[in-house]
Design a protein around this motif. Sequence first.
Motif, PDB file in Angstrom:
ATOM      1  N   LEU A 155       0.818  -1.214   0.000  1.00 48.65           N
ATOM      2  CA  LEU A 155       0.000   0.000   0.000  1.00 48.65           C
ATOM      3  C   LEU A 155       0.853   1.267   0.000  1.00 48.65           C
ATOM      4  O   LEU A 155       0.373   2.339  -0.359  1.00 48.65           O
ATOM      5  N   LEU A 156       2.111   1.137   0.423  1.00 48.37           N
ATOM      6  CA  LEU A 156       3.012   2.286   0.415  1.00 48.37           C
ATOM      7  C   LEU A 156       3.280   2.757  -1.004  1.00 48.37           C
ATOM      8  O   LEU A 156       3.676   3.916  -1.220  1.00 48.37           O
ATOM      9  N   PHE A 157       3.083   1.872  -1.977  1.00 48.88           N
ATOM     10  CA  PHE A 157       3.389   2.184  -3.372  1.00 48.88           C
ATOM     11  C   PHE A 157       2.137   2.083  -4.244  1.00 48.88           C
ATOM     12  O   PHE A 157       2.208   1.705  -5.411  1.00 48.88           O
ATOM     13  N   ARG A 158       1.009   2.446  -3.665  1.00 49.62           N
ATOM     14  CA  ARG A 158      -0.263   2.423  -4.392  1.00 49.62           C
ATOM     15  C   ARG A 158      -0.448   3.675  -5.249  1.00 49.62           C
ATOM     16  O   ARG A 158      -1.151   3.641  -6.262  1.00 49.62           O
ATOM     17  N   TYR A 159       0.197   4.763  -4.867  1.00 48.69           N
ATOM     18  CA  TYR A 159      -0.103   6.052  -5.498  1.00 48.69           C
ATOM     19  C   TYR A 159       0.251   6.171  -6.986  1.00 48.69           C
ATOM     20  O   TYR A 159      -0.434   6.898  -7.723  1.00 48.69           O
ATOM     21  N   PRO A 160       1.305   5.510  -7.517  1.00 53.41           N
ATOM     22  CA  PRO A 160       1.628   5.727  -8.935  1.00 53.41           C
ATOM     23  C   PRO A 160       0.493   5.388  -9.896  1.00 53.41           C
ATOM     24  O   PRO A 160       0.305   6.069 -10.917  1.00 53.41           O
ATOM     25  N   GLY A 161      -0.283   4.348  -9.585  1.00 57.13           N
ATOM     26  CA  GLY A 161      -1.377   3.959 -10.466  1.00 57.13           C
ATOM     27  C   GLY A 161      -2.459   5.001 -10.581  1.00 57.13           C
ATOM     28  O   GLY A 161      -3.260   4.994 -11.542  1.00 57.13           O
ATOM     29  N   ASN A 162      -2.511   5.948  -9.621  1.00 58.51           N
ATOM     30  CA  ASN A 162      -3.515   7.010  -9.662  1.00 58.51           C
ATOM     31  C   ASN A 162      -3.326   7.950 -10.846  1.00 58.51           C
ATOM     32  O   ASN A 162      -4.215   8.729 -11.174  1.00 58.51           O
ATOM     33  N   LEU A 163      -2.165   7.876 -11.487  1.00 61.12           N
ATOM     34  CA  LEU A 163      -1.902   8.709 -12.658  1.00 61.12           C
ATOM     35  C   LEU A 163      -2.870   8.409 -13.802  1.00 61.12           C
ATOM     36  O   LEU A 163      -3.199   9.292 -14.603  1.00 61.12           O
ATOM     37  N   PHE A 164      -3.355   7.170 -13.873  1.00 57.78           N
ATOM     38  CA  PHE A 164      -4.123   6.735 -15.037  1.00 57.78           C
ATOM     39  C   PHE A 164      -5.565   6.351 -14.719  1.00 57.78           C
ATOM     40  O   PHE A 164      -6.324   6.033 -15.625  1.00 57.78           O
ATOM     41  N   LEU A 165      -5.941   6.357 -13.444  1.00 53.77           N
ATOM     42  CA  LEU A 165      -7.273   5.881 -13.067  1.00 53.77           C
ATOM     43  C   LEU A 165      -8.390   6.697 -13.701  1.00 53.77           C
ATOM     44  O   LEU A 165      -9.481   6.184 -13.953  1.00 53.77           O
ATOM     45  N   ALA A 166      -8.135   7.977 -13.956  1.00 56.74           N
ATOM     46  CA  ALA A 166      -9.180   8.838 -14.512  1.00 56.74           C
ATOM     47  C   ALA A 166      -9.427   8.582 -15.995  1.00 56.74           C
ATOM     48  O   ALA A 166     -10.491   8.928 -16.519  1.00 56.74           O
ATOM     49  N   ILE A 167      -8.475   7.969 -16.667  1.00 54.77           N
ATOM     50  CA  ILE A 167      -8.594   7.795 -18.119  1.00 54.77           C
ATOM     51  C   ILE A 167      -8.656   6.335 -18.553  1.00 54.77           C
ATOM     52  O   ILE A 167      -9.046   6.048 -19.686  1.00 54.77           O
TER      53      ILE A 167
END
Length: 315
Positions: A155-167
């Motif tokens: 979970l410490l490295f969950r944030y990078p995937g947020n770059l593409f979740l909107a598209i």
Amino acid sequence: TTIDRYLAVGLMTLIGFARVVAWWFSAGCLVEILIFGQIIVIAINKYCNSIEYKNKWIWAGVFAYSGVCFVLGIYPAWQVPFFYVFAIISLFYIINNKKVEKWSFKLLLPIIIACIFILINVVYFYLMSKDSIIAMMGASYPGKRVSALEQMWYLLFRYPGNLFLAIDETQLAPLNQSEAATFFSLFPAGVILGIISLKKRKDKLTKYLLIFTMVFCAYIIFGLPELIAKITLLSFSPTNRSAIAFDYLNIILLFRVLSLKLKIPFRLGLPLAIATGIVVACLSTVYYLNYLSKPLLFITSIILIILFLCIFLYF
């Protein structure tokens, strides 16, 4: 961020436009907890630094109102971990003020009355809603669920995937967007720079934030025994919820360190940014499974390397 407006805008952007804020804007009281929690920290800071006594009463009133709103959010999964984040920052302001102003009953009277006001409202709410609360605590969630020893380092490295979740959410299953959403924390940049800064400049707030970040990180990686989880009330907060508070904390730590404006040589910053970006991108695939395809993983690595390089060189 002291008086650096560029850092303030960056901090506001990472928090206000975070994917998790967009997803939980109208549910779970996350936004309310963030707003009133941050107002509480500001109120405590202003209270401690107010010279005129009437201003202390004003800020005590702000503290009282925000405290009631924070407590009556009634969503422990968010409230408990964020309470600890706001408490550690508030503790810094309180301890820092104690060294420059002698405490007395008159000085503490406004905040004591504010705390009594919060307590009265909480008791009144409990008495008016006692039956509902007892019924809710008897349910499987949140009453009987106990979160302890949940070892979720990924979970410490969950944030990078947020770059593409909107598209793009292709191949995201079995995950879903709301559970994957978090703050874009840029971990471990804040920790790395925080350790470096302690050797160059002894900033007490950075020290407090860094120590608490490491403790919080250990909690996410190893979990807590059930007894300690219940004592700290973290048993009410699943690790995937607490990890979001951890990401928020890392943003605060990062921008605090950046405000110190220390320098890292380019010959050190470049390889450090490349290594950190690649490692973080690869570790994020443990959480996202098949979502981050090879093209997305490559793009993620490039974006992270650029961001880390900008951070390290700015620092």
